[in-house]
Design a protein around this motif. Structure first.
Motif, mmCIF file in Angstrom:
data_model
loop_
_atom_site.group_PDB
_atom_site.id
_atom_site.type_symbol
_atom_site.label_atom_id
_atom_site.label_comp_id
_atom_site.label_asym_id
_atom_site.label_seq_id
_atom_site.Cartn_x
_atom_site.Cartn_y
_atom_site.Cartn_z
ATOM 1 N N ALA A 39 -0.609 2.698 11.435
ATOM 2 C CA ALA A 39 0.128 2.415 9.841
ATOM 3 C C ALA A 39 0.324 0.726 10.211
ATOM 4 O O ALA A 39 0.814 0.636 10.836
ATOM 5 C CB ALA A 39 1.356 3.371 8.866
ATOM 6 N N ARG A 40 0.122 0.047 8.647
ATOM 7 C CA ARG A 40 0.371 -1.116 9.157
ATOM 8 C C ARG A 40 0.545 -1.636 7.540
ATOM 9 O O ARG A 40 0.327 -1.323 6.287
ATOM 10 C CB ARG A 40 -0.973 -1.776 9.242
ATOM 11 N N SER A 41 1.108 -2.407 7.450
ATOM 12 C CA SER A 41 1.367 -3.541 6.011
ATOM 13 C C SER A 41 0.751 -4.712 6.494
ATOM 14 O O SER A 41 2.330 -4.774 7.532
ATOM 15 C CB SER A 41 2.837 -3.289 5.818
ATOM 16 N N GLY A 59 0.800 -4.090 0.833
ATOM 17 C CA GLY A 59 -0.016 -3.321 1.594
ATOM 18 C C GLY A 59 -0.030 -2.409 1.974
ATOM 19 O O GLY A 59 1.458 -2.991 2.796
ATOM 20 N N LEU A 60 -0.358 -1.016 1.885
ATOM 21 C CA LEU A 60 -0.470 -0.045 3.590
ATOM 22 C C LEU A 60 -1.194 0.369 3.594
ATOM 23 O O LEU A 60 -2.146 1.258 2.335
ATOM 24 C CB LEU A 60 0.841 1.143 2.380
ATOM 25 N N GLY A 61 -1.659 0.836 5.337
ATOM 26 C CA GLY A 61 -2.796 1.338 5.291
ATOM 27 C C GLY A 61 -3.183 1.784 6.115
ATOM 28 O O GLY A 61 -1.602 2.002 7.343
ATOM 29 N N VAL A 77 -8.250 -0.534 7.248
ATOM 30 C CA VAL A 77 -8.361 -0.513 5.888
ATOM 31 C C VAL A 77 -6.772 -0.502 5.517
ATOM 32 O O VAL A 77 -5.826 0.344 5.119
ATOM 33 C CB VAL A 77 -8.864 0.445 5.549
ATOM 34 N N GLU A 78 -6.365 -1.801 4.395
ATOM 35 C CA GLU A 78 -5.306 -1.460 3.278
ATOM 36 C C GLU A 78 -5.448 -2.207 2.381
ATOM 37 O O GLU A 78 -5.554 -3.069 2.096
ATOM 38 C CB GLU A 78 -4.906 -2.598 4.798
ATOM 39 N N PRO A 79 -4.853 -1.063 1.586
ATOM 40 C CA PRO A 79 -5.155 -1.691 -0.002
ATOM 41 C C PRO A 79 -3.748 -2.236 -0.104
ATOM 42 O O PRO A 79 -3.269 -2.231 0.806
ATOM 43 C CB PRO A 79 -5.117 -0.153 -1.104
ATOM 44 N N GLY A 94 -6.350 -5.547 -4.018
ATOM 45 C CA GLY A 94 -7.062 -6.087 -3.211
ATOM 46 C C GLY A 94 -7.046 -4.912 -1.801
ATOM 47 O O GLY A 94 -6.509 -4.021 -1.550
ATOM 48 N N MET A 95 -8.408 -5.099 -1.024
ATOM 49 C CA MET A 95 -8.693 -4.038 -0.040
ATOM 50 C C MET A 95 -8.755 -5.039 0.786
ATOM 51 O O MET A 95 -9.778 -6.214 1.215
ATOM 52 C CB MET A 95 -9.687 -3.558 -0.649
#
Length: 105
Positions: A39-41, A59-61, A77-79, A94-95
């Motif tokens: 998981a990423r931000s 963001g959280l992707g 992918v991180e919206p 944003g994406m």
């Protein structure tokens, strides 16, 4: 966890060009999950000292690291949604997405 802080300012050039004086702050939060997933931000917050324009996305992707015979592939992918912004042309949504290839010896 980590962060990246950058600052850009003009110090030369043509007098008729607009001055540049802006900062970008990027908090990085990445958590390993299981089987190559994470998981990423990593949204980048910006502030323009010349115009007082700013943008603060969150963001959280998800990402996945895949090992093949020839390469290590990282896909993510991180919206990102802007929780605060001021200025013309700044996005509400944003994406951020990418693919990274590493070719070990």
């Amino acid at each position: 966890m980590g962060l990246l802080l950058t600052w850009q300012a003009s110090f030369g050039g043509d007098e008729d060009r607009a001055d540049v004086n802006n900062a970008a702050f990027q908090p990085l939060v990445i958590a390993q999950l299981d089987k190559g997933w994470y998981a990423r931000s990593t949204a980048i917050w910006t502030y323009d000292f010349e115009t007082d324009n700013y943008n603060v996305p969150l963001g959280l992707g998800l990402g996945k690291v895949i090992k093949t015979d020839r390469a290590i592939v990282n896909v993510f992918v991180e919206p990102q949604y802007s929780v605060a912004s001021s200025g013309d042309g700044l996005p509400e949504w944003g994406m951020f997405a990418g693919v990274n290839f590493q070719f070990p010896k």
